[in-house]
Write a protein that holds these residues in place. Structure first.
Motif, PDB file in Angstrom:
ATOM      1  N   ARG A   1       0.836  -1.205   0.000  1.00 32.11           N
ATOM      2  CA  ARG A   1       0.000   0.000   0.000  1.00 32.11           C
ATOM      3  C   ARG A   1       0.870   1.254   0.000  1.00 32.11           C
ATOM      4  O   ARG A   1       0.633   2.194  -0.766  1.00 32.11           O
TER       5      ARG A   1
ATOM      6  N   SER B   1       2.526   1.623  -3.427  1.00 31.30           N
ATOM      7  CA  SER B   1       1.580   2.092  -4.450  1.00 31.30           C
ATOM      8  C   SER B   1       1.377   3.597  -4.339  1.00 31.30           C
ATOM      9  O   SER B   1       1.398   4.319  -5.351  1.00 31.30           O
ATOM     10  N   ASN B   2       1.174   4.086  -3.118  1.00 30.71           N
ATOM     11  CA  ASN B   2       0.989   5.531  -2.935  1.00 30.71           C
ATOM     12  C   ASN B   2       2.236   6.303  -3.349  1.00 30.71           C
ATOM     13  O   ASN B   2       2.152   7.369  -3.974  1.00 30.71           O
TER      14      ASN B   2
ATOM     15  N   ILE C   1      -5.198  12.587  -1.753  1.00 30.43           N
ATOM     16  CA  ILE C   1      -3.996  12.371  -2.552  1.00 30.43           C
ATOM     17  C   ILE C   1      -3.678  13.586  -3.411  1.00 30.43           C
ATOM     18  O   ILE C   1      -2.517  13.909  -3.662  1.00 30.43           O
TER      19      ILE C   1
ATOM     20  N   THR D   1       3.715  15.254   2.926  1.00 29.97           N
ATOM     21  CA  THR D   1       2.805  14.109   2.925  1.00 29.97           C
ATOM     22  C   THR D   1       2.062  14.004   4.250  1.00 29.97           C
ATOM     23  O   THR D   1       0.862  13.723   4.283  1.00 29.97           O
TER      24      THR D   1
ATOM     25  N   VAL E   1      -2.442   9.403   4.077  1.00 31.61           N
ATOM     26  CA  VAL E   1      -1.730   8.941   2.882  1.00 31.61           C
ATOM     27  C   VAL E   1      -0.386   8.352   3.339  1.00 31.61           C
ATOM     28  O   VAL E   1       0.560   9.079   3.621  1.00 31.61           O
TER      29      VAL E   1
ATOM     30  N   THR F   1       3.075   6.625   2.860  1.00 31.17           N
ATOM     31  CA  THR F   1       4.114   6.379   1.852  1.00 31.17           C
ATOM     32  C   THR F   1       5.273   5.639   2.517  1.00 31.17           C
ATOM     33  O   THR F   1       5.295   5.471   3.743  1.00 31.17           O
TER      34      THR F   1
END
Length: 568
Positions: A358, A361-362, A428, A503, A511, A513
């Motif tokens: 996950r 992907s972000n 996002i 972020t 979100v 990362t």
């Protein structure tokens, strides 16, 4: 065509001004309002100095301020001295292109990933202690604070591991514009030592070319958060880390002193740049006096070799840190004082795969979107300059560097407030917008010189064959410049992957990362899982740089002359 160029340039400047620079101004405005007591959400609508009094009364503020100044100025000054001494000692013996390739891994790896690796190496149970254990008779990790020490020494070492390669690259680039060999030969013929020639003749010419990058390094060192969380003192921490904690405190009233601290952080960086300007002016006067006074100064040679040894040690430490990330991600049982794991396993990767997939992907989504947007803006800006036949004005150059000189913590809270009022925060898209503020300057800086160095005879030949501006761009410029464009994209990917505060603030913690997860896990979680996230975080920029090297080699495999033009 000049009219089209001016129009394109004006459109790009408008987009950059409204989309990238205006949000910074809005963020500073909103943070400044809260710093002086105006925060309607908390029922505070009167101008007041109360937030500053609350900031001054918070425990550990003076220590945080001292740590910020010591680590920021100390790491920047030492990095500049080491990089300059190393260049003076080995410049004549080093191929600049080979040197640049050797520095790439140290430039590509994000600060947080390097910090995690250094923590693995420097910790009392780290690699260095394990190597020393047989000689020191340690059967348990020594009780020595080698990471998160109260003096900030580990943080300074971490910053220097990242700053020295960057300054080396910048100085090597500047030296390519100066007849160094001729100056050194003339100085040596007059009886000056190599070190004195560099101090008296070479560096005065290099400094104007590296002044802005040094400002950026100093601004970053004074306001770094992710590396300071991992390697710096924890209680009290540096000012930027303390402000971040106050902004995320469950008590909303802490936003007011946190805003005052954020403005204080911005003022510190601004005063630091002013101090450098004053020091430069004083240095010019002292330099003239020193030159007139004469003196050969042959004793500078040991200093150059000491700088070379220091740079070599930092590089070795950085390389060891990068290797340690992979080793820890594959270790299963690794007790002290074993130098290598007693058993290896892929379980750290499989047990945490839901989380890192996950986060990966972000991270990929953010990097693709922000780098694509930044590249489009940079190419449009440079093409607009070409078509308008105009060089870049100094104010436009300053506009590009502005996001790199203002501390992120100084305006991100205010920017988040502005985004909340527009209903954009926590998603996002808000993170993409916030990251683009910092990626565009790096992409623009990386692409500008290769774009200007493009052989104009190619463009004139294409025009003589009837190609219009659009076709010259798509059929000539972009294919020829594919290597610098992909290199700029790789730099953008590295910057995007490394973004922590944008972020955290603009994503409202929703979100995840690789960087946000690695920083969180570094504070006491399983080292093996932390190693997985940090390895992926370091691997993405490496993959981007590898693609930037491989793709042009494949595309231009039958076009050696075209490849040579690109390198120019």
């Amino acid at each position: 065509m000049r009219h089209d160029g001016r129009l394109l340039r004006a459109v790009v400047l408008g987009v950059v001004g409204l989309g990238l620079i205006a949000p910074i101004a809005v963020g500073l405005w909103q943070t400044g309002r809260a710093a002086f007591g105006i925060l309607p959400a908390l029922g505070r609508d009167m101008v007041s100095l109360a937030p500053w009094h609350e900031l001054a009364d918070l425990p550990g503020v003076a220590t945080s301020l001292r740590l910020t100044l010591v680590t920021g100025f100390g790491s920047t000054l030492l990095s500049l001295m080491l990089a300059t001494g190393f260049c003076a000692a080995v410049h004549a013996r080093m191929n600049p292109s080979v040197g640049a390739r050797m520095l790439t891994p140290f430039l590509a790896i994000p600060h947080a990933a390097m910090a995690v690796g250094l923590a693995f190496v420097l910790a009392p149970s780290g690699w260095i202690a394990r190597m020393m254990a047989p000689f020191a008779g340690w059967e348990r990790p020594p009780d020595i604070a080698t990471v998160n020490d109260g003096w900030g020494l580990a943080l300074m070492v971490g910053l220097m591991v990242k700053e020295v390669p960057f300054l080396l690259l910048v100085i090597l680039s500047a030296l390519s514009q100066i007849p160094v060999a001729r100056h050194v030969a003339a100085g040596r013929a007059l009886g000056y030592g190599r070190g004195v020639v560099w101090i008296k003749i070479i560096m005065p010419q290099v400094w104007p070319l590296i002044r802005l990058p040094v400002w950026v390094v100093l601004a970053y060192a004074l306001s770094v958060v992710d590396m300071a969380i991992i390697l710096g003192p924890s209680n009290p921490p540096t000012l930027a880390v303390a402000v971040t904690r106050w902004f995320t405190d469950p008590n909303p009233a802490m936003i007011l002193p946190a805003s005052a601290g954020a403005i204080l952080q911005a003022v510190i960086v601004g005063l630091a740049v002013v101090l450098l300007i004053v020091a430069e002016a004083l240095g010019k006067r002292l330099g003239r006096w020193w030159l007139r006074r004469g003196g050969r100064g042959l004793r500078a040679e040991p200093g150059l070799w000491a700088a070379s040894a220091g740079v070599t040690a930092l590089m070795a430490l950085g390389a060891l840190a990068m290797v340690s990330l992979v080793v820890w991600s594959l270790a299963w049982r690794w007790s002290f004082p074993q130098i290598l794991p007693e058993s290896w396993s892929l379980k750290p990767w499989t047990s945490a795969q839901d989380g890192w997939i996950r986060a990966l992907s972000n991270t990929l989504l953010l990097a693709g979107a922000t780098v694509g947007l930044s590249l489009a803006l940079a190419i449009a800006w440079l093409e607009g300059e070409d078509r308008a036949h105009r060089t870049r004005a100094p104010w436009a150059e300053a506009l590009i560097y502005l996001p790199l000189l203002i501390p992120q913590i100084g305006f991100l809270f205010g920017l988040n407030v502005g985004f909340l009022q527009l209903g954009l925060s926590g998603g996002i898209w808000a993170v993409i917008w916030a990251q683009a503020l910092f990626i565009f300057p790096y992409v623009m800086i990386a692409l500008s010189d290769p774009w200007r160095a493009l052989d104009p005879r190619m463009i004139r030949a294409a025009a003589a064959l009837g190609a219009g501006p659009e076709r010259r761009l798509w059929a000539v410029k972009l294919p020829v410049l594919i290597r610098p464009i992909l290199t700029a994209a790789a730099i953008g990917v590295a910057v995007s992957v490394a973004q922590y505060l944008p972020t955290l603030f603009m994503g409202a913690g929703r979100v995840a990362t690789l960087t946000t997860e690695a920083v969180t896990l570094s504070s006491g979680s399983d080292r093996r899982v932390t190693g997985v996230y940090a390895t992926l975080q370091a691997g993405l920029p490496f993959a981007a740089y590898l693609a930037a090297f491989m793709i042009p080699a494949i595309v231009h495999r039958n076009r050696r002359a075209l490849s040579g033009a690109t390198a120019a």
